[in-house]
Design an enzyme around this catalytic site. Structure first.
Site, PDB file in Angstrom:
ATOM      1  CG  HIS A  19     -10.206  18.284 -10.843  1.00 46.07           C
ATOM      2  ND1 HIS A  19      -9.190  18.411 -11.753  1.00 46.07           N
ATOM      3  CD2 HIS A  19     -10.708  19.532 -10.675  1.00 46.07           C
ATOM      4  CE1 HIS A  19      -9.080  19.674 -12.129  1.00 46.07           C
ATOM      5  NE2 HIS A  19     -10.003  20.381 -11.496  1.00 46.07           N
TER       6      HIS A  19
ATOM      7  CD1 TRP B  77       0.719  -0.679   2.962  1.00 44.84           C
ATOM      8  CD2 TRP B  77      -1.191   0.133   3.757  1.00 44.84           C
ATOM      9  NE1 TRP B  77       0.823  -0.703   4.335  1.00 44.84           N
ATOM     10  CE2 TRP B  77      -0.349  -0.206   4.855  1.00 44.84           C
ATOM     11  CE3 TRP B  77      -2.433   0.661   4.038  1.00 44.84           C
ATOM     12  CZ2 TRP B  77      -0.726  -0.027   6.181  1.00 44.84           C
ATOM     13  CZ3 TRP B  77      -2.809   0.834   5.361  1.00 44.84           C
ATOM     14  CH2 TRP B  77      -1.973   0.488   6.419  1.00 44.84           C
TER      15      TRP B  77
ATOM     16  CG  HIS C 205     -12.803  25.499  -6.993  1.00 49.25           C
ATOM     17  ND1 HIS C 205     -11.560  25.568  -6.404  1.00 49.25           N
ATOM     18  CD2 HIS C 205     -12.574  25.579  -8.346  1.00 49.25           C
ATOM     19  CE1 HIS C 205     -10.629  25.680  -7.336  1.00 49.25           C
ATOM     20  NE2 HIS C 205     -11.214  25.703  -8.515  1.00 49.25           N
TER      21      HIS C 205
ATOM     22  CG  HIS D 177      -9.261  21.681  -7.731  1.00 46.25           C
ATOM     23  ND1 HIS D 177     -10.533  21.784  -8.254  1.00 46.25           N
ATOM     24  CD2 HIS D 177      -9.368  22.009  -6.421  1.00 46.25           C
ATOM     25  CE1 HIS D 177     -11.368  22.188  -7.301  1.00 46.25           C
ATOM     26  NE2 HIS D 177     -10.679  22.314  -6.179  1.00 46.25           N
TER      27      HIS D 177
END
Length: 257
Positions: A73, A61, A79, A69
């Protein structure tokens, strides 16, 4: 439920296909570059935690670093300053993440002129041929820019005068925000606005008007060429970041071949 079973059958028999509209996310994924007086987003990065070794013998992992962004996205209203009290990305209703799409193809025009701007008359002409924009759906703006997505310099297309990428005119952005029935705009470029939009009045009109109206943005999409002008269903899956202004997203389209 018969409707859901019919969908599963259609997916199994490929009478409905799933098209991935998402750009692969890696360290070379292009990121918006603001002038040096402003803070910029971090590029995507991966740091390994363990990989079948003494740090973790049976698992692999990573930690990831990215901005909200970066890559394909989803822009939430909050925003932009025009919607500073609007929805954050975790507040976007789940039902709005599945919606119909209209695909407006202006890739030929953008190939000739990288500063091409979509105007209201272009949308009206498209509607005269294909019907009205979908209520509560997406306007997906095909420019052919996804062909540049693995070359950051070509994708941002900047010179001494700034970035040259296609977008939406001020008048069209205002119309899409205030009059058109769509809930959002999707683009293949690094943002929903044109590269030269910093010089528009207002600056960045897609962000200013669309997000200010509580609508959404999807950016750095790919494979819009595989979608029909009407009839596709878009599934956009951002992370529900509490207080977030947006999120990287896996964006899929369901189409009938």
């Amino acid at each position: 439920m018969p409707v859901l079973q019919n969908l599963l059958d259609a997916l199994r028999t490929r009478t409905v296909e799933v098209i991935d509209l998402t750009a692969p996310l890696h360290s070379g994924t292009p990121v918006l570059q603001l002038p040096p007086q402003f803070a910029n987003a971090s590029p995507f990065g991966v740091t390994e935690i363990s990989r079948y070794d003494d740090r973790g013998p049976a698992w692999y992992w990573n930690n990831i670093q990215t901005s909200e962004h970066t890559g394909t996205h989803f822009d939430a209203p909050v925003h932009w300053v025009t919607a500073k009290d609007g929805e954050d990305i975790a507040q976007v209703p789940a039902a709005r993440l599945v919606a119909p799409a209209a695909v407006l193809d202006f890739s030929a025009e953008c190939e000739k002129n990288p500063d091409f701007l979509l105007e209201i008359d272009h949308v009206r002409a498209w509607e005269s041929e294909h019907g009205p924009l979908p209520e509560g759906g997406w306007l997906l703006y095909r420019t052919g820019w996804d062909s540049r997505s693995e070359d950051a310099a070509a994708f941002l297309n900047a010179d001494e005068t700034g970035s040259h990428t296609p977008g939406i005119s001020v008048e069209c952005a205002k119309w899409l925000a205030e009059e058109a029935p769509v809930m959002g705009l999707g683009a293949e470029t690094v943002g929903t606005d044109a590269g030269a939009a910093h010089s528009f009045d207002p600056p960045f009109p897609c962000h200013s008007y669309m997000l200010g109206a509580g609508k959404y943005g999807l950016t750095q999409l790919q494979n819009l060429a595989q979608l029909p002008p009407t009839g596709a269903v878009v599934i956009a899956g951002p992370l529900p970041i509490v207080g977030g202004s947006g999120s990287p997203a896996r964006v899929l389209a369901l189409v009938e071949p």
